[in-house]
Scaffold this motif. Structure first.
Motif, short mmCIF file in Angstrom:
data_model
loop_
_atom_site.label_atom_id
_atom_site.label_comp_id
_atom_site.label_asym_id
_atom_site.label_seq_id
_atom_site.Cartn_x
_atom_site.Cartn_y
_atom_site.Cartn_z
N ILE A 154 0.87 -1.18 0.00
CA ILE A 154 0.00 0.00 0.00
C ILE A 154 0.90 1.22 0.00
CG2 ILE A 154 -1.79 1.26 1.23
CD1 ILE A 154 -2.71 -1.39 2.41
N VAL A 155 0.79 2.03 -1.04
CA VAL A 155 1.69 3.16 -1.26
C VAL A 155 0.99 4.47 -0.93
CG1 VAL A 155 3.04 4.44 -2.97
CG2 VAL A 155 3.03 1.93 -3.00
N PHE A 156 1.70 5.34 -0.19
CA PHE A 156 1.24 6.69 0.09
C PHE A 156 2.21 7.67 -0.54
CE2 PHE A 156 -0.80 4.16 3.26
CZ PHE A 156 -2.02 4.77 3.51
N ASN A 157 1.67 8.63 -1.28
CA ASN A 157 2.45 9.67 -1.92
C ASN A 157 2.15 10.99 -1.21
OD1 ASN A 157 3.33 11.75 -3.66
ND2 ASN A 157 2.99 10.53 -5.49
N ASN A 158 3.09 11.44 -0.38
CA ASN A 158 2.87 12.63 0.45
C ASN A 158 1.57 12.53 1.26
OD1 ASN A 158 5.19 14.04 0.06
ND2 ASN A 158 4.37 15.50 -1.39
N GLY A 159 1.34 11.35 1.80
CA GLY A 159 0.17 11.12 2.64
C GLY A 159 -1.08 10.74 1.90
N HIS A 160 -1.06 10.79 0.55
CA HIS A 160 -2.22 10.44 -0.26
C HIS A 160 -2.10 8.99 -0.72
CE1 HIS A 160 -3.30 14.74 -0.68
NE2 HIS A 160 -1.99 14.93 -0.74
N PHE A 161 -3.15 8.22 -0.54
CA PHE A 161 -3.16 6.83 -1.00
C PHE A 161 -3.03 6.80 -2.52
CE2 PHE A 161 -6.07 3.32 -2.50
CZ PHE A 161 -5.14 2.30 -2.32
N ASP A 162 -2.10 5.98 -3.02
CA ASP A 162 -1.85 5.84 -4.46
C ASP A 162 -2.26 4.44 -4.90
OD1 ASP A 162 -0.75 5.57 -7.06
OD2 ASP A 162 0.75 7.12 -6.61
N SER A 163 -3.47 4.33 -5.44
CA SER A 163 -4.00 3.01 -5.81
C SER A 163 -3.25 2.41 -6.99
CB SER A 163 -5.49 3.12 -6.13
OG SER A 163 -5.71 4.03 -7.20
N GLU A 164 -2.73 3.25 -7.89
CA GLU A 164 -2.06 2.74 -9.08
C GLU A 164 -0.74 2.07 -8.75
OE1 GLU A 164 -1.67 5.76 -12.01
OE2 GLU A 164 -3.83 6.05 -12.26
N LEU A 165 -0.03 2.57 -7.76
CA LEU A 165 1.26 2.00 -7.39
C LEU A 165 1.14 0.96 -6.28
CD1 LEU A 165 3.57 5.14 -7.53
CD2 LEU A 165 3.31 3.33 -9.23
N SER A 166 -0.04 0.82 -5.72
CA SER A 166 -0.27 -0.19 -4.69
C SER A 166 -0.60 -1.53 -5.35
CB SER A 166 -1.42 0.24 -3.77
OG SER A 166 -1.12 1.46 -3.11
N SER A 167 -0.39 -2.58 -4.58
CA SER A 167 -0.66 -3.92 -5.09
C SER A 167 -1.21 -4.77 -3.96
CB SER A 167 0.63 -4.55 -5.65
OG SER A 167 0.42 -5.89 -6.02
N PHE A 168 -2.52 -5.01 -3.99
CA PHE A 168 -3.13 -5.81 -2.92
C PHE A 168 -4.03 -6.87 -3.56
CE2 PHE A 168 -4.69 -1.51 -3.28
CZ PHE A 168 -6.03 -1.63 -3.57
N GLN A 169 -3.61 -8.12 -3.36
CA GLN A 169 -4.30 -9.26 -3.97
C GLN A 169 -5.07 -10.11 -2.97
OE1 GLN A 169 -4.09 -9.38 -7.27
NE2 GLN A 169 -2.63 -7.67 -7.28
N ASP A 170 -4.69 -10.01 -1.70
CA ASP A 170 -5.30 -10.87 -0.68
C ASP A 170 -6.78 -10.51 -0.50
OD1 ASP A 170 -5.99 -12.17 1.84
OD2 ASP A 170 -3.83 -12.43 2.10
N GLN A 171 -7.62 -11.53 -0.54
CA GLN A 171 -9.06 -11.32 -0.39
C GLN A 171 -9.54 -11.42 1.05
OE1 GLN A 171 -10.95 -10.51 -3.21
NE2 GLN A 171 -8.88 -10.39 -4.07
N SER A 172 -8.59 -11.55 1.98
CA SER A 172 -8.96 -11.73 3.39
C SER A 172 -9.28 -10.42 4.08
CB SER A 172 -7.83 -12.44 4.15
OG SER A 172 -7.55 -13.70 3.56
N TYR A 173 -9.08 -9.31 3.38
CA TYR A 173 -9.38 -8.02 3.99
C TYR A 173 -9.91 -7.06 2.93
CZ TYR A 173 -4.99 -6.23 1.97
OH TYR A 173 -3.99 -5.85 1.10
N GLU A 174 -10.54 -6.00 3.41
CA GLU A 174 -11.07 -4.96 2.53
C GLU A 174 -10.23 -3.69 2.69
OE1 GLU A 174 -15.16 -4.29 3.47
OE2 GLU A 174 -15.56 -6.44 3.74
N LEU A 175 -10.01 -2.99 1.60
CA LEU A 175 -9.29 -1.73 1.63
C LEU A 175 -10.08 -0.70 0.84
CD1 LEU A 175 -5.50 -1.12 1.27
CD2 LEU A 175 -7.12 0.33 0.08
N ASN A 176 -10.42 0.39 1.48
CA ASN A 176 -11.15 1.48 0.83
C ASN A 176 -10.60 2.82 1.28
OD1 ASN A 176 -13.49 0.06 -0.61
ND2 ASN A 176 -13.69 -0.74 1.48
N GLN A 177 -10.84 3.83 0.48
CA GLN A 177 -10.54 5.17 0.95
C GLN A 177 -11.59 5.59 1.97
OE1 GLN A 177 -9.46 6.80 -3.33
NE2 GLN A 177 -8.63 8.15 -1.76
N LEU A 178 -11.17 6.38 2.93
CA LEU A 178 -12.09 6.80 3.98
C LEU A 178 -13.30 7.52 3.40
CD1 LEU A 178 -9.57 8.08 6.68
CD2 LEU A 178 -11.06 6.08 6.87
#
Length: 425
Positions: free
Chosen positions: A89-113
């Protein structure tokens, strides 16, 4: 509190505060607190050894939010340690960067607040606890919400990479909420990375809910540039039979303040806090910890160790509260330090406040130099002085490093520690 920026902070935050979504009320509460209290001065007990407001006045010309900078996949890849296998999970100056992040595990959910509006946001790390929580609450633009579902086990670690590069006078405000539901298990790794050598101010808030019989490990590496000013408020709610373990390794920065709070809210829960700070130059690291035992039959363990060289300075302030209902509590706290220079300084204050009468609690601290007899013993057996010194320091630090949950991350930090002990010290 302080004359620093009581007008500057208020005016600038008021002009920059985002106005969208369900966070508006929460933002306004944070701003109202800042208007009344401002940022802390050294006369405040909690900040008496850490002049962070003065540092900000010197380093930060305004409090405008930092935008994203140019960041690519190669840069992210170059900061992955050998043997890493997990989600990124990549943060660019505190901003979540979905394009550079890589999350494949289905055991959890990830969303922007902003897409999830979780009800626990701001309820674990409360605005009134610390002015920098209020500042983050007023200023953050968005963040992420990670939810590990009931009975889910995230087998591989989740690696949070924070890339920071802000022009002088900007503030970086990451915000994270993590919820591990009943019987869940997850390991987080975190690294803060400076993309250049310029000054910036990162003010981060992380809230973690550890539900019944859930187990969360959180391992953090602070290795920023020598002008970085960072405040990290990390607060957890730990419920029945749950376990939370934190390891914080601080290697570099200008001024780092870590506020870590464990709220042990039910019987059978356990909270563990381990920290290592290896400081040189004029680096200043302040670890403030709080453990709140509210119910019987709970346990906490805390061990922080520091090695200080040159004109570096460390602060350790650890508080353990044992409430009246928290009978049969076991609580351990220890802070040990080695000073390698006459100019290095440590201010340490372990504290116990016990209102129950059937508990096992201990706390203490030590500060000294290297054991000359042990150094002589190693040299007498053919080991050079520099190597002998490094071996003794590494043995001192290793007691903390062994608590890092992920083996590859532990080896990565271990190598950084050995390099530091073999060169700078």
């Amino acid at each position: 509190m302080t004359t620093l920026t009581k007008n500057k902070v208020n005016d600038l935050i008021m002009s920059q505060i985002p106005s969208f979504g369900s966070f508006q009320t929460l933002r306004e509460e944070g701003l109202a607190f800042l208007k009344e209290k401002g940022l802390p001065a050294m006369k405040e007990e909690e900040y008496k050894f850490t002049a962070i407001s003065k540092k900000l006045e010197q380093s930060i010309s305004d409090f405008s939010p930092a935008g994203k900078v140019v960041l690519n996949a190669e840069t992210v890849k170059s900061h992955l340690f050998e043997g890493f296998d997990g989600d990124i999970i990549v943060f660019n100056n505190g901003h979540f960067d979905s394009e550079l992040s890589s999350f494949q595990d289905q055991s959890y959910e990830l969303n922007q607040l902003s897409e999830s509006s979780p009800e626990n946001l701001g309820k674990i790390a409360k605005i009134e606890k610390d002015p920098f929580v209020a500042l983050n609450t007023a200023a953050f633009e968005d963040g992420i919400y990670i939810k590990v579902g009931r009975n889910k086990q995230v087998e591989k670690p989740i690696y949070l990479l924070f890339f920071n590069q802000a022009n002088q006078g900007q503030i970086i405000t990451p915000r994270i909420l993590i919820e591990a539901e009943d019987n869940a298990e997850v390991t987080f790794l975190e690294s803060s990375i400076s993309l250049d050598e310029e000054a910036y101010f990162c003010n981060m808030v992380t809230e973690v809910k550890v539900a019944q019989n859930a187990h969360v490990h959180y391992n953090r590496l602070q290795h920023e540039n020598k002008k970085a000013v960072t405040v990290n408020n990390f607060e957890t709610d730990i419920h029945r039979d749950a376990t939370f373990t934190s390891v914080v390794v601080s290697l570099e920065g200008d001024m780092l303040r870590n506020n870590l709070t464990l709220n042990l809210l039910d019987s059978g829960c356990e909270g563990n806090m381990y920290g290592l700070y290896l400081l040189d130059g004029k680096t200043h690291v302040d670890n403030h910890t709080n453990v709140d035992h509210t119910k019987p039959h709970a346990e906490s363990n805390e061990l922080y160790k520091g090695i200080l060289a040159d004109s570096s300075r460390a602060v350790f302030n650890g508080k353990i509260f044992v409430r009246q209902d928290a009978q049969k509590t076991n609580a351990f706290q220890q802070n040990n330090n080695i000073l390698l220079s006459e100019n290095a300084t440590i201010n340490t204050k372990p504290q116990l406040e016990i209102w129950a009468d059937d508990v096992k609690c201990s706390h203490g601290c030590t500060t000294g130099q290297l054991d000359e007899e042990a150094l002589f013993y190693l040299q007498a057996r053919g080991i050079g002085k520099i190597q002998a010194k490094g071996l003794l320091l590494y043995a001192f630090a290793g007691e903390v490093l062994e608590h890092i949950a992920n083996e590859s991350f532990r080896k990565h930090i271990d190598a950084l520690v050995q390099t530091r002990l073999g060169s700078s010290f």
